[in-house]
Design an enzyme around this catalytic site. Structure first.
Site, PDB file in Angstrom:
ATOM      1  N   GLU A 435     -25.879 -10.021   0.254  1.00 60.94           N
ATOM      2  CA  GLU A 435     -27.075 -10.808   0.414  1.00 60.94           C
ATOM      3  C   GLU A 435     -26.869 -11.919   0.271  1.00 60.94           C
ATOM      4  O   GLU A 435     -27.409 -12.998  -0.106  1.00 60.94           O
ATOM      5  CB  GLU A 435     -28.068 -10.641  -1.794  1.00 60.94           C
ATOM      6  CG  GLU A 435     -28.493  -9.412  -1.495  1.00 60.94           C
ATOM      7  CD  GLU A 435     -29.504  -9.393  -0.184  1.00 60.94           C
ATOM      8  OE1 GLU A 435     -30.088 -10.366   0.011  1.00 60.94           O
ATOM      9  OE2 GLU A 435     -29.818  -8.206  -0.361  1.00 60.94           O
TER      10      GLU A 435
HETATM   11  C1  LIG Z   1     -19.626  -2.678  -0.888  1.00 59.61           C
HETATM   12  C2  LIG Z   1     -21.109  -3.609   0.477  1.00 59.61           C
HETATM   13  C3  LIG Z   1     -22.014  -3.373   0.797  1.00 59.61           C
HETATM   14  C4  LIG Z   1     -22.597  -4.516   1.868  1.00 59.61           C
HETATM   15  N1  LIG Z   1     -24.450  -3.797   1.396  1.00 59.61           N
HETATM   16  C5  LIG Z   1     -24.985  -3.719   2.907  1.00 59.61           C
HETATM   17  C6  LIG Z   1     -25.716  -3.487   3.233  1.00 59.61           C
HETATM   18  O1  LIG Z   1     -26.642  -2.752   2.590  1.00 59.61           O
HETATM   19  N2  LIG Z   1     -26.598  -4.494   4.378  1.00 59.61           N
HETATM   20  C7  LIG Z   1     -26.538  -4.892   4.730  1.00 59.61           C
HETATM   21  O2  LIG Z   1     -26.532  -5.124   6.003  1.00 59.61           O
HETATM   22  N3  LIG Z   1     -24.925  -5.297   4.915  1.00 59.61           N
HETATM   23  C8  LIG Z   1     -24.191  -4.852   3.855  1.00 59.61           C
HETATM   24  N4  LIG Z   1     -23.135  -5.097   3.625  1.00 59.61           N
HETATM   25  C9  LIG Z   1     -22.688  -6.751   4.366  1.00 59.61           C
HETATM   26  C10 LIG Z   1     -22.400  -8.183   3.924  1.00 59.61           C
HETATM   27  O3  LIG Z   1     -23.630  -8.390   3.853  1.00 59.61           O
HETATM   28  C11 LIG Z   1     -21.340  -8.698   4.689  1.00 59.61           C
HETATM   29  O4  LIG Z   1     -20.741  -8.518   4.203  1.00 59.61           O
HETATM   30  C12 LIG Z   1     -21.951 -10.856   4.243  1.00 59.61           C
HETATM   31  O5  LIG Z   1     -23.507 -11.047   4.698  1.00 59.61           O
HETATM   32  C13 LIG Z   1     -20.912 -11.181   4.410  1.00 59.61           C
HETATM   33  O6  LIG Z   1     -20.685 -10.690   6.096  1.00 59.61           O
HETATM   34  P1  LIG Z   1     -19.632 -10.672   7.248  1.00 59.61           P
HETATM   35  O7  LIG Z   1     -18.775  -9.972   6.061  1.00 59.61           O
HETATM   36  O8  LIG Z   1     -19.458  -9.921   8.401  1.00 59.61           O
HETATM   37  O9  LIG Z   1     -18.200 -12.186   7.026  1.00 59.61           O
HETATM   38  P2  LIG Z   1     -18.573 -13.891   7.612  1.00 59.61           P
HETATM   39  O10 LIG Z   1     -19.850 -13.693   8.175  1.00 59.61           O
HETATM   40  O11 LIG Z   1     -17.554 -13.487   8.918  1.00 59.61           O
HETATM   41  O12 LIG Z   1     -18.254 -14.811   6.899  1.00 59.61           O
HETATM   42  C14 LIG Z   1     -16.780 -15.008   6.151  1.00 59.61           C
HETATM   43  C15 LIG Z   1     -17.098 -15.671   4.884  1.00 59.61           C
HETATM   44  O13 LIG Z   1     -17.210 -17.233   5.722  1.00 59.61           O
HETATM   45  C16 LIG Z   1     -18.051 -18.095   5.181  1.00 59.61           C
HETATM   46  N5  LIG Z   1     -19.225 -18.378   6.315  1.00 59.61           N
HETATM   47  C17 LIG Z   1     -19.597 -17.618   7.257  1.00 59.61           C
HETATM   48  N6  LIG Z   1     -20.285 -18.820   8.358  1.00 59.61           N
HETATM   49  C18 LIG Z   1     -20.272 -20.106   7.797  1.00 59.61           C
HETATM   50  C19 LIG Z   1     -21.057 -21.022   7.643  1.00 59.61           C
HETATM   51  N7  LIG Z   1     -21.562 -21.010   8.413  1.00 59.61           N
HETATM   52  N8  LIG Z   1     -20.681 -21.843   7.163  1.00 59.61           N
HETATM   53  C20 LIG Z   1     -20.089 -22.103   5.679  1.00 59.61           C
HETATM   54  N9  LIG Z   1     -19.631 -20.655   5.317  1.00 59.61           N
HETATM   55  C21 LIG Z   1     -19.516 -20.025   7.052  1.00 59.61           C
HETATM   56  C22 LIG Z   1     -19.334 -17.215   4.467  1.00 59.61           C
HETATM   57  O14 LIG Z   1     -19.198 -17.200   3.432  1.00 59.61           O
HETATM   58  C23 LIG Z   1     -17.670 -15.653   3.950  1.00 59.61           C
HETATM   59  O15 LIG Z   1     -17.188 -15.973   2.847  1.00 59.61           O
HETATM   60  C24 LIG Z   1     -22.989  -5.099   2.285  1.00 59.61           C
HETATM   61  C25 LIG Z   1     -21.056  -5.670   2.357  1.00 59.61           C
HETATM   62  C26 LIG Z   1     -20.136  -5.139   1.244  1.00 59.61           C
HETATM   63  C27 LIG Z   1     -18.741  -4.892   1.215  1.00 59.61           C
END
Ligand SMILES: Cc1cc2nc3c(=O)[nH]c(=O)nc-3n(C[C@H](O)[C@H](O)[C@H](O)COP(=O)(O)OP(=O)(O)OC[C@H]3O[C@@H](n4cnc5c(N)ncnc54)[C@H](O)[C@@H]3O)c2cc1C
Length: 591
Positions: A435
């Site tokens: 989220e």
């Molecule tokens: C168990 C689980 C359940 C999930 N369920 C769902 C679901 O039902 N539906 C769905 O769509 N997704 C789901 N997700 C995905 C989840 O919402 C994402 O993992 C999350 O939004 C972060 O995206 P990412 O993993 O690609 O990390 P990234 O976007 O690559 O981010 C990596 C890190 O960089 C930071 N970051 C990124 N951009 C910036 C910026 N501009 N400025 C500062 N910091 C930044 C973030 O805070 C994070 O700490 C789930 C994930 C897990 C692990």
């Protein structure tokens, strides 16, 4: 086997002593008297304790299994889901036009807490469905609502939210899933989504996937994203199920916690999808449900800490180690129980004062959502919009922190799976990530919400704190222990806000302090909640309440928060005031 008992008295205290729900001029609130909410919360607590909690460890150890494309949930989940459906627990705040009970959102939230504390992974199947329901309810056509919502309200069909792709999580503008018009109003959806919670399972006849995709030829980036309904089985006009759509689960992810929830890779191969709302306005549709979804995740944070805390208290009373420094407390035993030691007390008080403050903050947020929706109150809408990243970010960070603090009470036994304490830490960890990761919540708060509507909502919050302090200045019982610390913390928060305003042209300065600001604001919100709860408890005692121990415990717990937790605002302010220079000093190559 860990224990769990629903804190029904504390829930009732927040609903009635603090929020005074039955006195609020909001449609539907007039029915929320103590007897009614008590009956609902007691029954939710019974189901949580007797049905869901015993399945928590089962879900963790068995996990979900995929065989020949079929995902099996852990033993007992299916039967428990049936009980939740039969009891109408999935439909509490949904529109009666679609089979819901039309209860206020704050009541739904009060019932959700025990479910989430007892078994977070299980509750997500219903939680995701509720999120998908809200998106279709707000943006779907009448035909879509008639077709999908009744079965989603009853959870005969569950729902999912599909945003994330392998190369795009936070930055959804990078999305590649595409939608091609079929010429008959439907679209062909192709692409891969990952980490989709409850993406595939065996507890529902159909799964209604809400999928973000880009319509070919649309605007670049985030402005080209649209929202689609993609059912697992097509739904005929008479409501019966038709052919299987070309969407399939590729695999279920191995993960750190919430093993009982299936986290799926979903492959869409020219699957038939139906546009929800307008073309290219998918993000708007998603954001509609964001306040609710993020409040729900904030609740997960403190609800896990609540469960872990209950176990830590039981263990601290039971485990004999060392002697009380002020005199032996258990002369017949070889040692005194852990709970006599000041450092164990500090740890338990940290947990207790956080959880109870967080409950009040979350229920207040839910009440604001009701006020915004049912009374079309723009001020309440602005305030909950401001508070949403704080509820999500602060409560999940602290929820994880205190789930591990509860583990600490067990010493090495907390690290050993036998006692079940590591599950709380593992399950709570995800709430900091999904989220919108918590760093993004902080960014949203400082980069967007503070300045929203000319800073009107943050000013309204400061005014609310100021007014409370002013109105109660003459209350000597509150003054020193509650009002003065709240005033100091609120001053820190305003000074940090001022720093951001002065550094508006230096984004690195502001954004290097955004995480600190989110925590600062969380502390001030919990400080306000505690001051209000202490006042409510004092009034109850003055009014002759019979349960003096309960109310006195509330006041003492609040005093602890104000004395030992709230001063964190001054450390956060000091850090914010140093700006971004030290944060950004290194070249990327030097890390
Ligand atoms: C168990 C689980 C359940 C999930 N369920 C769902 C679901 O039902 N539906 C769905 O769509 N997704 C789901 N997700 C995905 C989840 O919402 C994402 O993992 C999350 O939004 C972060 O995206 P990412 O993993 O690609 O990390 P990234 O976007 O690559 O981010 C990596 C890190 O960089 C930071 N970051 C990124 N951009 C910036 C910026 N501009 N400025 C500062 N910091 C930044 C973030 O805070 C994070 O700490 C789930 C994930 C897990 C692990």
């Amino acid at each position: 086997m860990p224990i769990y008992n629903a804190p029904t008295k504390d829930i009732q205290f927040v609903l009635h002593d603090l929020l005074k729900v039955s006195e609020q001029d909001i449609e539907g609130f007039e029915d929320l008297d103590r007897d009614f909410t008590g009956a609902v919360v007691e029954e939710a607590g019974r189901i949580a304790t007797e049905v869901l909690h015993p399945l928590n460890v089962v879900g963790d150890t068995e996990g979900c299994v995929m065989e020949n494309g079929v995902v099996r949930t852990p033993t007992g989940f299916k039967e428990a889901f049936e009980q939740m459906k039969e009891g109408g627990w999935t439909a509490m705040d949904c529109d009666p036009d679609y089979g819901g009970q039309g209860l206020p959102y704050v009541m739904h939230t009060a019932a959700q807490e025990p479910f989430v504390s007892a078994n977070m992974a299980f509750n997500m199947y219903q939680g995701l469905t509720h999120g998908a329901y809200s998106a279709i309810y707000a943006h779907g056509s009448d035909e879509q609502k008639q077709k999908y919502l009744p079965k989603m309200v009853s959870c005969e069909w569950t729902g999912t939210m599909n945003l994330t792709e392998p190369h795009c999580g936070t930055d959804l503008g990078l999305m590649r899933t595409k939608a091609v018009p079929n010429g008959d109003g439907s679209y062909k959806i192709s692409g891969q989504k990952i980490f989709i919670s409850a993406g595939e399972h065996d507890m529902a006849d159909n799964i209604i996937h809400l999928v973000l995709a880009k319509i070919q030829g649309g605007p670049e980036g985030i402005k080209g994203v649209s929202l689609f309904i993609v059912p697992k089985f097509m739904v005929n006009d008479d409501g019966s199920l038709g052919a299987r759509n070309s969407v399939a689960c590729g695999k279920i992810e191995e993960k750190m916690g919430i093993h009982g929830n299936s986290t799926c890779v979903m492959n869409y191969d020219e699957a038939t999808g139906f546009l929800v709302g307008d073309e290219h306005k998918g993000m708007r549709a998603m954001f509609t449900m964001m306040n609710e979804a993020r409040l729900g995740v904030g609740l997960q944070g403190y609800a896990q800490a609540e469960s872990a805390y209950q176990n830590a208290v039981a263990y601290a009373n039971d485990r004999l180690q060392g002697r009380d420094v002020t005199g032996v407390k258990n002369p017949d035993g070889p040692a005194d129980p852990l709970i006599v030691h000041p450092d164990i007390r500090r740890n338990l008080m940290d947990q207790k004062s956080f959880v109870e403050g967080a409950r009040a903050f979350t229920f207040w947020g839910a009440y604001l959502i009701d006020r915004a929706h049912k009374n079309q109150d723009a001020d309440a809408d602005g305030l909950i919009s401001l508070m949403t990243p704080v509820i999500k970010g602060f409560l999940t960070d602290k929820g994880f922190e205190y789930a591990t603090a509860a583990q600490q009470v067990y010493g090495g036994h907390g690290y050993i799976e036998e006692w079940g304490m590591s599950q709380y830490a593992r399950d709570a960890r995800i709430a900091m990530i999904y989220e919108g990761a918590n760093g993004i919540q902080a960014l949203d708060l400082v980069g967007r919400k503070l300045a929203q509507d000319g800073g009107k909502h943050v000013m309204a919050f400061f005014e609310m704190v100021k007014t409370f302090i002013k109105e109660n200045e003459g209350n000597e019982a509150l003054k020193k222990d509650f009002l003065e610390p709240l005033k100091a913390a609120s001053k820190d928060l305003q000074a940090a806000g001022m720093y951001f305003m002065q550094n508006a042209t230096k984004p690195n300065n502001a954004l290097s302090g955004s995480y600190d600001f989110m925590h600062m604001m969380g502390h001030v919100c919990l400080g306000l909640m505690w001051a209000r709860m202490a006042k409510a408890a004092m009034e109850a005692l003055e009014g002759g309440a019979s349960d003096t121990e309960f109310y006195e415990t509330k006041i003492a717990t609040g005093r602890y928060y104000m004395a030992r937790q709230l001063p964190a605002t001054s450390m956060h302010l000091s850090r914010i005031n140093t700006g971004g220079d030290t944060v950004m000093a290194l070249e990327a190559a030097n890390f």
